[in-house]
Design an enzyme around this catalytic site. Structure first.
Site, PDB file in Angstrom:
ATOM      1  CG  ASP A  12     -10.564  -8.073  -3.605  1.00  0.00           C
ATOM      2  OD1 ASP A  12      -9.923  -7.880  -4.651  1.00  0.00           O
ATOM      3  OD2 ASP A  12     -10.032  -8.145  -2.490  1.00  0.00           O
ATOM      4  CD1 TRP A  13      -8.682 -13.445  -7.634  1.00  0.00           C
ATOM      5  CD2 TRP A  13      -8.142 -11.917  -9.162  1.00  0.00           C
ATOM      6  NE1 TRP A  13      -8.114 -14.112  -8.677  1.00  0.00           N
ATOM      7  CE2 TRP A  13      -7.766 -13.182  -9.645  1.00  0.00           C
ATOM      8  CE3 TRP A  13      -7.901 -10.812  -9.961  1.00  0.00           C
ATOM      9  CZ2 TRP A  13      -7.164 -13.371 -10.874  1.00  0.00           C
ATOM     10  CZ3 TRP A  13      -7.299 -11.009 -11.174  1.00  0.00           C
ATOM     11  CH2 TRP A  13      -6.939 -12.268 -11.622  1.00  0.00           C
TER      12      TRP A  13
END
EC number: 3.2.1.21
Length: 63
Positions: A12-13
Site C-alpha cells: 500500500d502507499w
C-alpha cells in the site's frame, strides 16, 4: 508460491519500511517510489536494494 499465489505483490502507499527483508518476504514493488523522508536522497527500494541484489548478494537474483 508457499500459499499457492503466483501473482504480483505490491505494498500500500508507503506501507513498506524495509528493503531487503521486504523483498525476501515476497514484496515485488512498493507503491510509492521516492525518498524515505522528503528530499533525503534515501529510499527503501532504490540504491540500497540494488546494492543488496547486485553487489553483496544479500538478495538472490531470483527474488
Amino acid at each position: 508460491a508457499z500459499l499457492g499465489f503466483z501473482g504480483f505483490v505490491m505494498s500500500d502507499w508507503a506501507a513498506h519500511h524495509a528493503g531487503v527483508s521486504g523483498a525476501l518476504a515476497g514484496l515485488b514493488m512498493g507503491s510509492m517510489p521516492g525518498b524515505v523522508b522528503y528530499b533525503s536522497g534515501t529510499s527503501y527500494w532504490g540504491t540500497n536494494l540494488t546494492i543488496s541484489l547486485w553487489v553483496n548478494g544479500t538478495v538472490p537474483z531470483w527474488r
